[in-house]
Design an enzyme around this catalytic site. Sequence first.
Site, PDB file in Angstrom:
ATOM      1  N   HIS A 161       0.819  -1.213   0.000  1.00 28.74           N
ATOM      2  CA  HIS A 161       0.000   0.000   0.000  1.00 28.74           C
ATOM      3  C   HIS A 161       0.852   1.261   0.000  1.00 28.74           C
ATOM      4  O   HIS A 161       0.556   2.217  -0.724  1.00 28.74           O
ATOM      5  CB  HIS A 161      -0.941  -0.017   1.204  1.00 28.74           C
ATOM      6  N   ILE A 162       1.921   1.281   0.806  1.00 32.39           N
ATOM      7  CA  ILE A 162       2.779   2.459   0.822  1.00 32.39           C
ATOM      8  C   ILE A 162       3.642   2.501  -0.431  1.00 32.39           C
ATOM      9  O   ILE A 162       3.768   3.543  -1.080  1.00 32.39           O
ATOM     10  CB  ILE A 162       3.651   2.474   2.085  1.00 32.39           C
ATOM     11  N   ASP A 264      14.228   6.403   9.266  1.00 29.87           N
ATOM     12  CA  ASP A 264      13.174   6.773  10.215  1.00 29.87           C
ATOM     13  C   ASP A 264      12.965   5.722  11.299  1.00 29.87           C
ATOM     14  O   ASP A 264      12.321   5.995  12.306  1.00 29.87           O
ATOM     15  CB  ASP A 264      11.854   6.988   9.453  1.00 29.87           C
ATOM     16  N   GLU A 269      15.351   1.667  19.603  1.00 31.01           N
ATOM     17  CA  GLU A 269      14.872   3.042  19.658  1.00 31.01           C
ATOM     18  C   GLU A 269      14.653   3.464  21.107  1.00 31.01           C
ATOM     19  O   GLU A 269      14.322   2.629  21.961  1.00 31.01           O
ATOM     20  CB  GLU A 269      13.569   3.177  18.870  1.00 31.01           C
ATOM     21  N   HIS A 292      11.211   7.887  14.025  1.00 26.22           N
ATOM     22  CA  HIS A 292      10.078   6.978  13.789  1.00 26.22           C
ATOM     23  C   HIS A 292       8.767   7.770  13.668  1.00 26.22           C
ATOM     24  O   HIS A 292       7.784   7.502  14.369  1.00 26.22           O
ATOM     25  CB  HIS A 292       9.971   5.939  14.901  1.00 26.22           C
ATOM     26  N   ILE A 293       8.757   8.720  12.744  1.00 27.23           N
ATOM     27  CA  ILE A 293       7.604   9.611  12.581  1.00 27.23           C
ATOM     28  C   ILE A 293       6.968   9.506  11.204  1.00 27.23           C
ATOM     29  O   ILE A 293       6.205  10.383  10.799  1.00 27.23           O
ATOM     30  CB  ILE A 293       7.998  11.079  12.847  1.00 27.23           C
ATOM     31  N   GLY A 294       7.269   8.430  10.473  1.00 22.93           N
ATOM     32  CA  GLY A 294       6.718   8.293   9.120  1.00 22.93           C
ATOM     33  C   GLY A 294       5.213   8.455   9.080  1.00 22.93           C
ATOM     34  O   GLY A 294       4.667   9.106   8.187  1.00 22.93           O
ATOM     35  N   GLY A 295       4.528   7.870  10.050  1.00 27.10           N
ATOM     36  CA  GLY A 295       3.066   7.968  10.097  1.00 27.10           C
ATOM     37  C   GLY A 295       2.567   8.970  11.112  1.00 27.10           C
ATOM     38  O   GLY A 295       1.375   9.009  11.408  1.00 27.10           O
TER      39      GLY A 295
END
Length: 411
Positions: A161-162, A264, A269, A292-295
């Site tokens: 999907h991405i 990302d 983490e 880790h802010i892709g979404g």
Amino acid sequence: MKKTSFPKDEMKVVLLEGIHQDAIDYFKRAGYNNLEIHSTALEGDALIEALQDAHIVGIRSRTQLTEEVLSKAPRLMSIGCFCIGTNQVNLEAAKHRAIPVFNAPYSNTRSVAELVIAEMIMLKRGIAYKNYVCHTGGWVKSAAGSYEVRGKTLGIVGYGHIGTQVGIMAESMGMNVIFYDIESKLVLGNAHQVETLDDLLAQADIVTLHVPEDDSTKNMMNRSRIEKMKQGSVLINAARGTIVDLDALADNIKNEHLLGAAIDVFPVEPKSNKEEFQSPLRELQNVILTPHIGGSTLEAQQNIGIEVASKLVLYSDNGSTVSAVNFPEVTLPKQPGSHRVLHIHENTPGILRAVNELVTNLDLNINAQYLQTSGDIGYVVLDVSGQEENAIKLQNGMKDIKGTLKCRILY
């Protein structure tokens, strides 16, 4: 007369890691007011204490629901992962405790795709380095090492999907798009599927990763594969932190085999915003590092909040398990005038026969019956009419059937 449904105001919903306010509002509108809300992840004894009397739990990516944690949450009925991935949950342990797990596989697709597009442009223009120099008082006004993305080849690893959205957006900017996937995929636009990952790495000016975390993808971009990337290309990883060997990536940026990278997600983490972030890429000025802010856009978090909360409420109110990642999927219509009984069991012969014998002996009428199995788990939903006390006797009898994992009356 004993109630056949569990009162919503007695059901405890625990939401961790700053779940969006729209999800909280959704639960409240649905009648779930016993909410325990935490802005951060919990671990160890604090997590176990929060879940020991919880019926529904919502998490994001940091909270780890291990077998040990789940074994100490005896009332837990369902889990919501307010994100794409579910690797932070022991899905097998949840399944064998009759706990369906829901996620939001599509709601942040656009946010991740937009970040990838932005990063590929900045990397090819050398913006990370130029930005750093300006912040230190320098001035590097030069076209050297700066390129348009138009006419360049984008290699997408994982055409889901991405990946497909990234490809469509890249084509609109005049890029050539190739992709590698372990399955044959329907091609969108003018993208072209290549046969091997090595083929993609040899051709692509930009490589972007969009694969899940599993045994086949762990360390997929190892030193050997990174060295097979095209000279002067860039690597983007907004998928999972275990996919890329970061030490090998750092070495290949230092020796100028690669122009740069945007990362990302990381193997390890920080557990909170107060903990120091460690990475071999920190010292490199032509690498874009994001936490880790892709979404993590307001739009994505709002969509995720509503999507996952609605799935959890639907299961609790109705019994439907559509899109559960570890559970038989059943879509259930309303049956006015019926008592609905949910029976989750080991997928062994004779279960349905035993259920039907109980219904017959209790003089109940079956208005609808649904059975779905998935591997070693079966899910039977009965809509029956008759006296309420007999419906309660049916539930109690179904609990005693050998192989039963969980049985409850919704109404």
